[in-house]
Design an enzyme around this catalytic site. Structure first.
Site, PDB file in Angstrom:
ATOM      1  N   GLY A 192       6.762 139.419 -30.254  1.00  0.00           N
ATOM      2  CA  GLY A 192       8.000 139.938 -31.155  1.00  0.00           C
ATOM      3  C   GLY A 192       7.731 140.170 -32.614  1.00  0.00           C
ATOM      4  O   GLY A 192       7.069 139.103 -33.128  1.00  0.00           O
ATOM      5  N   ARG A 204      -3.084 141.475 -33.392  1.00  0.00           N
ATOM      6  CA  ARG A 204      -2.105 142.502 -32.771  1.00  0.00           C
ATOM      7  C   ARG A 204      -1.891 143.516 -34.071  1.00  0.00           C
ATOM      8  O   ARG A 204      -1.630 142.881 -35.210  1.00  0.00           O
ATOM      9  CB  ARG A 204      -0.853 141.897 -32.231  1.00  0.00           C
ATOM     10  CG  ARG A 204      -0.887 141.040 -30.968  1.00  0.00           C
ATOM     11  CD  ARG A 204       0.317 141.016 -30.376  1.00  0.00           C
ATOM     12  NE  ARG A 204       0.892 142.221 -29.498  1.00  0.00           N
ATOM     13  CZ  ARG A 204       1.936 141.978 -28.992  1.00  0.00           C
ATOM     14  NH1 ARG A 204       2.972 141.389 -29.312  1.00  0.00           N
ATOM     15  NH2 ARG A 204       2.260 143.442 -28.195  1.00  0.00           N
ATOM     16  N   GLN A 256       9.440 142.270 -20.534  1.00  0.00           N
ATOM     17  CA  GLN A 256       9.947 141.306 -21.556  1.00  0.00           C
ATOM     18  C   GLN A 256      11.689 141.377 -21.296  1.00  0.00           C
ATOM     19  O   GLN A 256      12.348 140.370 -21.571  1.00  0.00           O
ATOM     20  CB  GLN A 256       9.729 141.619 -23.045  1.00  0.00           C
ATOM     21  CG  GLN A 256       8.180 141.316 -23.374  1.00  0.00           C
ATOM     22  CD  GLN A 256       7.231 142.258 -23.200  1.00  0.00           C
ATOM     23  OE1 GLN A 256       7.350 143.194 -22.326  1.00  0.00           O
ATOM     24  NE2 GLN A 256       6.373 142.536 -23.808  1.00  0.00           N
ATOM     25  N   ASP A 297       8.999 147.238 -34.479  1.00  0.00           N
ATOM     26  CA  ASP A 297       7.563 146.339 -34.791  1.00  0.00           C
ATOM     27  C   ASP A 297       7.003 147.103 -36.267  1.00  0.00           C
ATOM     28  O   ASP A 297       6.433 146.292 -37.063  1.00  0.00           O
ATOM     29  CB  ASP A 297       6.675 146.792 -33.898  1.00  0.00           C
ATOM     30  CG  ASP A 297       6.730 145.816 -32.724  1.00  0.00           C
ATOM     31  OD1 ASP A 297       7.934 146.344 -31.907  1.00  0.00           O
ATOM     32  OD2 ASP A 297       6.554 144.748 -32.533  1.00  0.00           O
ATOM     33  N   LYS A 321       8.742 148.748 -28.644  1.00  0.00           N
ATOM     34  CA  LYS A 321       8.218 148.796 -27.349  1.00  0.00           C
ATOM     35  C   LYS A 321       8.111 150.203 -26.875  1.00  0.00           C
ATOM     36  O   LYS A 321       9.229 150.937 -26.768  1.00  0.00           O
ATOM     37  CB  LYS A 321       8.969 147.767 -26.659  1.00  0.00           C
ATOM     38  CG  LYS A 321       8.634 147.523 -25.316  1.00  0.00           C
ATOM     39  CD  LYS A 321       7.145 146.909 -25.120  1.00  0.00           C
ATOM     40  CE  LYS A 321       6.795 145.801 -25.896  1.00  0.00           C
ATOM     41  NZ  LYS A 321       5.331 145.786 -25.811  1.00  0.00           N
TER      42      LYS A 321
HETATM   43  O1  MRU Z   1       4.873 143.317 -27.077  1.00  0.00           O
HETATM   44  P1  MRU Z   1       5.928 142.562 -27.564  1.00  0.00           P
HETATM   45  O2  MRU Z   1       6.796 141.865 -26.662  1.00  0.00           O
HETATM   46  O3  MRU Z   1       5.640 141.788 -28.899  1.00  0.00           O
HETATM   47  O4  MRU Z   1       7.025 143.668 -28.188  1.00  0.00           O
HETATM   48  C1  MRU Z   1       8.217 143.282 -29.153  1.00  0.00           C
HETATM   49  C2  MRU Z   1       8.940 144.415 -29.591  1.00  0.00           C
HETATM   50  O5  MRU Z   1       8.726 145.692 -29.321  1.00  0.00           O
HETATM   51  C3  MRU Z   1      10.398 144.069 -30.217  1.00  0.00           C
HETATM   52  O6  MRU Z   1      11.205 145.151 -29.538  1.00  0.00           O
HETATM   53  C4  MRU Z   1      10.012 144.104 -31.691  1.00  0.00           C
HETATM   54  O7  MRU Z   1       9.064 143.355 -31.803  1.00  0.00           O
HETATM   55  C5  MRU Z   1      11.116 143.643 -32.240  1.00  0.00           C
HETATM   56  S1  MRU Z   1      11.494 142.106 -31.938  1.00  0.00           S
HETATM   57  C6  MRU Z   1      12.709 141.209 -32.872  1.00  0.00           C
END
Ligand code: MRU
Length: 355
Positions: free
Chosen positions: A58, A95, A199, A240, A251
């Site tokens: 996240g 990442r 998730q 993100d 995502k």
């Molecule tokens: O790959 P992840 O689980 O880190 O992806 C997270 C997301 O896409 C969330 O929607 C994004 O980080 C916003 S979280 C508050």
């Protein structure tokens, strides 16, 4: 695990990670919902590995983890030098898509010359700001939902996990759903399962159940059809990276939902703290998209779902063009893209160019 004799749940309370007794303690999100286990991280390589394998995930949460990681780096390597620079770079690069990671690593690293205590204080400030941001996004977002949705009880669709696990507490889009629920206005949350790492199925339903909010789980491909059938009133997603023209990385699957929402005439709302806004990147095509490799989609939790060695593409994120987004809710404002409003020049400053 126990730290200082305190059991896991009591130690972190509702938070996903924190600095406790000289180390970072985090919920291992790869094990939920079957097991609630804490990890104690006291070195940079361990932190990089935890971020890469999504033990912490996240955008805001990896920003906080990255800042704590810099404190670990300064404690180990001192206030300057090649080893410190390499450790900082490894955190920054763990990442690529969520801008929060690079931004918060840079912010903490800018204090390295002042020593460990100053860096840790900066990381704690990042953590505190993200907690406050979640509360504020929840309230702004709930106000907007009430304005956008005509029904007295709201059916809110969401993807991935954007709750306290993805931030530190409460979350982004899920914080809005929580605030709507606390106001007595939530008919149900519709959580998409979020292939390949689930998730939504593993984490969002776990968080919704803990808050006692009514919810149902859908496979990802049911999202657009459910919108087209008129079974949801609003889509709420996290981000993100939001870039200068409003294009938003989130995502994988978010773009399809935005297309479905536009077709169905359902408002599509992005919820993210201003630490996720990247004004140095002009448009979505310039956002680096992480590809997490074939192994993650050729099996589900160790059980093969495709013949061994099947080639695959696994983009972990997609980009939703600004024109499909009704509004962006931040911790400081609501930006109505549908009314021609634009992003503020973020006070967070430009990102440093990676060395
Ligand atoms: O790959 P992840 O689980 O880190 O992806 C997270 C997301 O896409 C969330 O929607 C994004 O980080 C916003 S979280 C508050």
């Amino acid at each position: 695990m126990t730290v200082s004799g305190r059991p896991a749940a009591e130690l972190l309370g509702g938070r996903s990670l924190d600095w406790i007794d000289g180390a970072v303690v985090m919920v291992d999100q790869t094990l939920l919902p079957d097991r609630y286990r804490l990890l104690r991280i006291d070195g940079v390589p361990e932190m990089v590995a935890a971020i890469r394998r999504l033990s912490v995930r996240g955008a805001p949460a990896i920003g906080v983890a990255g800042a704590f990681g810099v404190a670990l780096a300064v404690r180990e390597h001192g206030a300057d030098g090649l080893e410190l620079a390499e450790a900082v770079e490894s955190l920054r690069a763990a990442r690529p898509t969520a801008v929060n990671l690079a931004r918060m690593v840079d912010r903490a690293a800018a204090r390295a010359g002042e020593g460990f205590d100053a860096v840790l204080a900066e990381a704690m400030a990042v953590r505190g700001e993200e907690v406050a941001a979640s509360v504020s996004m929840g309230e702004y977002g709930a106000d907007l939902v009430v304005e956008l949705v005509e029904r007295p009880q709201v059916r809110a669709m969401t993807i991935c996990n954007t709750g306290g696990l993805a931030t530190v507490e409460r979350g982004t889009a899920l914080a809005v759903i929580q605030s709507v629920f606390e106001r007595g206005l939530l008919a149900e949350a519709l959580a998409l399962e979020t292939r390949p790492l689930l998730q939504g199925a593993r984490l969002t339903t776990w968080e919704l159940a803990r808050m006692g909010a009514p919810h149902r789980l859908l496979v990802d491909s049911a999202g657009p059809f459910t919108l087209a059938r008129g079974q949801a009133d609003v889509v709420l997603t996290g981000a993100d990276r939001i870039v200068a023209n409003g294009d938003t990385a989130n995502k994988i699957g978010t773009f399809s939902l935005a297309l479905g929402a536009r077709y169905a005439g359902v408002p599509f709302v992005v919820v993210a703290p201003e630490s996720t806004i990247d004004m140095d990147t002009a448009a979505g095509a310039d956002i680096p998209i992480e590809d997490r490799g074939a192994a993650e989609i050729g099996s589900v939790r160790g059980v093969p779902t495709a013949p061994e060695n099947t080639a695959a593409a696994n983009p972990a994120f997609d980009v939703t063009p600004a024109e499909l987004i009704t509004a962006i809710v931040t911790d400081r404002r609501i930006i109505r893209l549908d009314r021609g409003e634009t992003l503020p020049d973020t006070p967070l400053g430009p990102l440093r160019t990676p060395s």
